[in-house]
Every structure is written in C-alpha cells, then in structure tokens.
Write a protein that holds these residues in place. Structure first.
Motif, PDB file in Angstrom:
ATOM      1  N   ALA A  99      17.803  -1.782 -33.952  1.00 51.13           N
ATOM      2  CA  ALA A  99      17.712  -2.868 -33.076  1.00 51.13           C
ATOM      3  C   ALA A  99      18.999  -2.941 -32.375  1.00 51.13           C
ATOM      4  N   PHE A 100      20.318  -3.155 -33.332  1.00 51.66           N
ATOM      5  CA  PHE A 100      21.360  -3.549 -32.649  1.00 51.66           C
ATOM      6  C   PHE A 100      21.916  -2.416 -31.451  1.00 51.66           C
ATOM      7  N   PRO A 101      21.767  -1.339 -31.934  1.00 58.37           N
ATOM      8  CA  PRO A 101      22.413  -0.058 -30.939  1.00 58.37           C
ATOM      9  C   PRO A 101      21.411   0.008 -29.734  1.00 58.37           C
ATOM     10  N   GLU A 102      20.160  -0.388 -29.696  1.00 53.66           N
ATOM     11  CA  GLU A 102      19.372  -0.586 -28.554  1.00 53.66           C
ATOM     12  C   GLU A 102      19.858  -1.607 -27.804  1.00 53.66           C
ATOM     13  N   ILE A 103      19.952  -2.707 -28.386  1.00 52.99           N
ATOM     14  CA  ILE A 103      20.328  -3.930 -27.580  1.00 52.99           C
ATOM     15  C   ILE A 103      21.780  -3.777 -26.852  1.00 52.99           C
ATOM     16  N   GLN A 104      22.503  -3.101 -27.670  1.00 51.73           N
ATOM     17  CA  GLN A 104      23.948  -2.889 -27.407  1.00 51.73           C
ATOM     18  C   GLN A 104      23.937  -1.875 -26.122  1.00 51.73           C
ATOM     19  N   ALA A 105      23.089  -0.915 -26.053  1.00 55.02           N
ATOM     20  CA  ALA A 105      22.884   0.060 -24.902  1.00 55.02           C
ATOM     21  C   ALA A 105      22.259  -0.504 -23.796  1.00 55.02           C
ATOM     22  N   ASP A 106      21.422  -1.400 -23.958  1.00 57.04           N
ATOM     23  CA  ASP A 106      20.878  -2.281 -22.796  1.00 57.04           C
ATOM     24  C   ASP A 106      22.167  -2.783 -21.940  1.00 57.04           C
ATOM     25  N   ILE A 107      22.968  -3.761 -22.818  1.00 60.09           N
ATOM     26  CA  ILE A 107      24.009  -4.522 -22.362  1.00 60.09           C
ATOM     27  C   ILE A 107      25.176  -3.635 -21.726  1.00 60.09           C
ATOM     28  N   ASP A 108      25.264  -2.517 -22.408  1.00 60.42           N
ATOM     29  CA  ASP A 108      26.359  -1.506 -21.843  1.00 60.42           C
ATOM     30  C   ASP A 108      25.869  -0.933 -20.319  1.00 60.42           C
ATOM     31  N   ALA A 109      24.668  -1.038 -20.384  1.00 60.93           N
ATOM     32  CA  ALA A 109      23.903  -0.705 -19.051  1.00 60.93           C
ATOM     33  C   ALA A 109      23.797  -1.507 -18.086  1.00 60.93           C
ATOM     34  N   GLY A 110      24.160  -2.877 -18.254  1.00 63.62           N
ATOM     35  CA  GLY A 110      23.890  -3.936 -17.481  1.00 63.62           C
ATOM     36  C   GLY A 110      22.435  -4.376 -17.306  1.00 63.62           C
ATOM     37  N   ARG A 111      21.566  -4.331 -18.642  1.00 60.17           N
ATOM     38  CA  ARG A 111      20.332  -4.598 -18.529  1.00 60.17           C
ATOM     39  C   ARG A 111      20.329  -5.761 -19.726  1.00 60.17           C
ATOM     40  N   LEU A 112      19.724  -6.743 -19.366  1.00 63.00           N
ATOM     41  CA  LEU A 112      19.158  -7.646 -20.443  1.00 63.00           C
ATOM     42  C   LEU A 112      18.418  -7.425 -21.473  1.00 63.00           C
ATOM     43  N   SER A 113      18.284  -7.858 -22.702  1.00 63.04           N
ATOM     44  CA  SER A 113      17.940  -7.190 -23.664  1.00 63.04           C
ATOM     45  C   SER A 113      16.969  -8.301 -24.443  1.00 63.04           C
ATOM     46  N   PRO A 114      15.451  -8.265 -24.374  1.00 66.16           N
ATOM     47  CA  PRO A 114      14.726  -9.433 -24.983  1.00 66.16           C
ATOM     48  C   PRO A 114      14.571  -8.889 -26.554  1.00 66.16           C
ATOM     49  N   VAL A 115      14.575 -10.103 -27.303  1.00 67.89           N
ATOM     50  CA  VAL A 115      14.936  -9.725 -28.666  1.00 67.89           C
ATOM     51  C   VAL A 115      13.883 -10.358 -29.723  1.00 67.89           C
ATOM     52  N   GLY A 116      12.954 -10.266 -30.662  1.00 67.78           N
ATOM     53  CA  GLY A 116      12.150 -10.914 -31.471  1.00 67.78           C
ATOM     54  C   GLY A 116      13.084 -11.120 -32.733  1.00 67.78           C
ATOM     55  N   LEU A 117      13.046 -12.229 -33.285  1.00 63.25           N
ATOM     56  CA  LEU A 117      13.604 -12.556 -34.352  1.00 63.25           C
ATOM     57  C   LEU A 117      12.309 -12.888 -35.401  1.00 63.25           C
TER      58      LEU A 117
END
Length: 423
Positions: free
Chosen positions: A280-298
């Motif tokens: 999950a974190f690498p996917e979220i990190q890749a989103d942010i690095d690419a300028g994309r918001l990242s929706p997250v389920g807790l």
C-alpha cells in the motif's frame, strides 16, 4: 530455465557521493563487468547485476541473493543498505528487497519482479512531497462527516438502479427499467457516515480546479444535489466490481497480521503488515510523486465490524529512513490536516500506525490500510471557482506563504487570473 538475473540501478539525487563499503553474495554471483561501482556521484545513476548459478546444460540451479552497502559521504550521512532475493522458485511474495537509508534520507525502490528483473533505487534527502496545489485546509469539505439519521444512503431502489446501470441491455430486453424513487426501501442511513463519498467528491473538485461549497453543515435534505452526489460516489468508492472485497477480507479475525505464519508460508496470503508497508505505501507514494491524490481505506476492526472501517485521502508524505509521515484529508475532521506515522522496516508483526492531530474520539486502532482502486473523475455540483489568492494559497500547501509574493510572481509570469485557474 535460463539463468536468473537481477539488475540494480541506484539513482543518486542528492548532493553527497556514495562510496562502496561492503558486499556479500548469498546465492549466485555478480555478473562479470557488472560489479557494484566504487562510487556513485551526485546526480549519477549506476548499477550492478547479480545472477544465479546454472549447470552446464544451461539449467538454473540457484536464484540470486546478495547485499551491498554504500556510505553516504555527508556530515549527516550513514549507510545505504541494499538486499535483494530473487529465488529459484518464487513464493507468493515474489522477489523481495530490503533497501534502507539513515534518518534524514529518503530511499525508495520500484520494479524488480521476474527472473530477468530490473530494480530501480532512488536516494533523496528527506523532504515533504506533496500533490501540487492540495492541502486539507482549503480543499476538504468545511463540514464533518456527520449526517442526519433520516437520510437514506443504501436503499433497495438505489441498489436496483446500480444493477440496471451495469446490465442495461439484458434487463431492458425483458421490459425492466430503473425505479423512479432511488430511496425506495432504505437499508442504511447517512448517520453511519459517507466518508468514501466525501473523499471521491473532494478528488472530483480538485480535478475540475474547483473548491467545494463553503457550508460548515452537511446537507439535510434527501433531494439535495450535493448529498445525492456524495452518496453515489460512496458507492463508487467501495470498488464493488474490483478489489472492494478487501474491506471485508482484511477485517476478518482470521486474517494474519504478519508475514511469517503458516498460512503465508503455504502461499495462501500475505499478512496485514506486508499489505500495508510493502504494497500500500509504495502505491500511495508513487501516486503522490506523480502528482496524484491517493484514496486510502483504513481497516479499523479485526472482528468483521466493517462499519468501523474508514476512508481518507493521502496528498503528501515525508520519509526519513524507514519512518514515514503520511498527510491525509480525513472527512471526520473537516479541513484539519491529519498525519499518520509508521515505520516500514519489518513485516513480521502487527501494523503500528500513530495518528497525529484531530479529535481523540476518531483515533481508532488501524489494523491495515490499502490504496483504493478504481477512481475516475466526474463533475460534482456546487463547485466554487477560485478567485481569491489568499484562499488559493491556503488550499495549496502548508504555511508560511505570502499573498503579496504570489501576486508579484504571477504578474511577472503573465497573469494572476491564469494562475488561479490552474489551482
């Protein structure tokens, strides 16, 4: 099976040189002329390759596994540690890696799967990485995720129309149509929360270069356009046709926490800590690095009480060594920035996430989190055009900021109005 190979490239995006200090090959060997380079200078990208052994008939008998260490030549430097393991027979974890840097340095890696693989490693100094022009203060809803109990969310009519929209041809041929009243026979109500719908709607406003409505109170009428839109986006956020089942699966009391148990060794699943830290974190990190918001389920339950689970929106992070701070918009907190802090070193135990900021009543234990898939932008109602420089700066990042400086800079660049349209 031909020889197993792993190419590893290190991109040094810092002002410090990397000096080779140590290496160890556990299985296989380094490819001739592909040994770890003695130095990797600032701005350089260099690599090396490990490969498994073969028998004379070109049949692989080992995978490739090894460790390489570099010293970061800076007063606040330390060791860059790289471990790779591409086994002869892959497990459910695939090829695995441990890539670590000291505090105040950020290291990430991507790729590296398969028997002819390439792993990319990126070293930077620690800094806050953010999606451009997004901050919870101005981009989030001004009202909290609190709704009137009389508002229907999931109803038999709503579910029927969702089914019809997915199968309009076959149902239409039978003379079956959508129901007029989507609120027919309510099943759940808004007081249970619409966090996923609020997250997707905030993403939609951002995609349209709009602010959400400024109301500090949530809609109270069932025919309110914004309520109807958020309700529809809540359904979209469940990703029912994709991987939405994870909300249920990761909530099970039988789902393992770490990745060292019998069920994982047998190849049936990966534990919550692996899912959270390695997926999950690498996917979220890749989103942010690419300028994309990242929706997250807790996942906030381990006894199938899925109503306790929650959805938030990640828009910035800071990584120092193995410590991560993830900044989120939380619908339960309106426009307050919330941070989630965790360490990604080990995946053999429970997930430990500390929540920073917000109402203590919202500080539920987090058993796992994952990136929600399936988002595609739509056009939300009641969006506000961005006309105020002060509000634009407030919505674009953390303080400090200067209204005068922004006006002067954008006048020099051509137009303040044109800049506001890009926010």
């Amino acid at each position: 099976m031909s020889r197993i190979r792993m190419k590893i490239f290190v991109s040094n995006e810092t002002d410090a040189a990397l000096t080779f200090s140590d290496e160890e090959i556990v299985h296989g060997d380094f490819t001739p002329d592909w040994n770890p380079p003695p130095t990797i200078g600032p701005g350089e990208r260099k690599g090396f390759q490990g490969e498994g052994n073969i028998v004379p008939i070109d049949q692989a008998v080992t995978g490739t596994e090894g460790r390489v260490r570099y010293q970061i030549e800076a007063p606040d430097g330390g060791e860059l540690y790289i471990h790779w393991d591409s086994p002869l027979i892959e497990s459910q974890f695939g090829n695995t890696f441990h890539v670590w840097a000291p505090a105040n340095w950020e290291v990430t890696h991507s790729g590296g799967q398969g028997h002819e693989a390439e792993l990319d490693i990126r070293l930077r100094r620690t800094a806050r990485r953010s999606v451009p022009n997004f901050h919870a203060r101005g981009r989030g809803f001004a009202f909290k995720n609190k709704w009137d109990s009389g508002l229907p969310v999931i109803s038999l009519g709503f579910l029927w129309n969702a089914l019809f929209d997915s199968l309009p041809g076959p149902l239409g041929e039978l003379g079956i149509d959508r129901v007029i009243d989507e609120n027919f026979v309510p099943i759940t109500h808004a007081d249970a929360g619409l966090c996923g719908g609020m997250v997707y709607t905030v993403m939609d406003y951002y995609a349209q270069h709009l602010f959400p409505p400024e109301s500090t109170s949530s809609p109270v009428l069932r025919d309110d356009a914004l309520f109807g839109y958020i309700r529809d986006r809540l359904w979209d956020s469940f990703d029912v046709g994709g991987q939405g089942h994870r909300f249920l699966g990761y909530s099970s009391p039988h789902y393992p926490n770490g990745d060292e148990g019998v069920i994982q060794t047998a190849g049936f699943t990966r534990g919550r800590s692996w899912v959270t830290y390695r997926e999950a974190f690498p996917e979220i990190q890749a989103d942010i690095d690419a300028g994309r918001l990242s929706p997250v389920g807790l996942i906030q339950t381990d006894n199938l009480d899925i109503g306790t689970n929650h959805q938030v929106l990640a828009y910035a992070y800071e990584k120092s060594g193995q410590d991560v701070t993830l900044y989120i918009y939380d619908p339960n907190e309106a426009q307050q920035e919330i941070a989630l802090k965790f360490n990604i070193t080990a995946t053999d135990g429970e997930v430990h996430v500390a929540r920073i900021g917000g109402d203590p009543k919202n500080d539920h234990r987090i058993f796992c989190f994952f990136r929600i898939n399936g988002y595609s932008p739509k056009s939300p109602p009641n969006g506000l055009r961005i006309k105020s420089v002060r509000k634009a700066l407030r919505a674009s990042g953390p303080p400090p900021y200067s209204v005068r400086g922004a006006v002067v800079a954008n006048r020099a660049a051509g137009s303040v109005t044109r800049w506001l349209h890009t926010i």
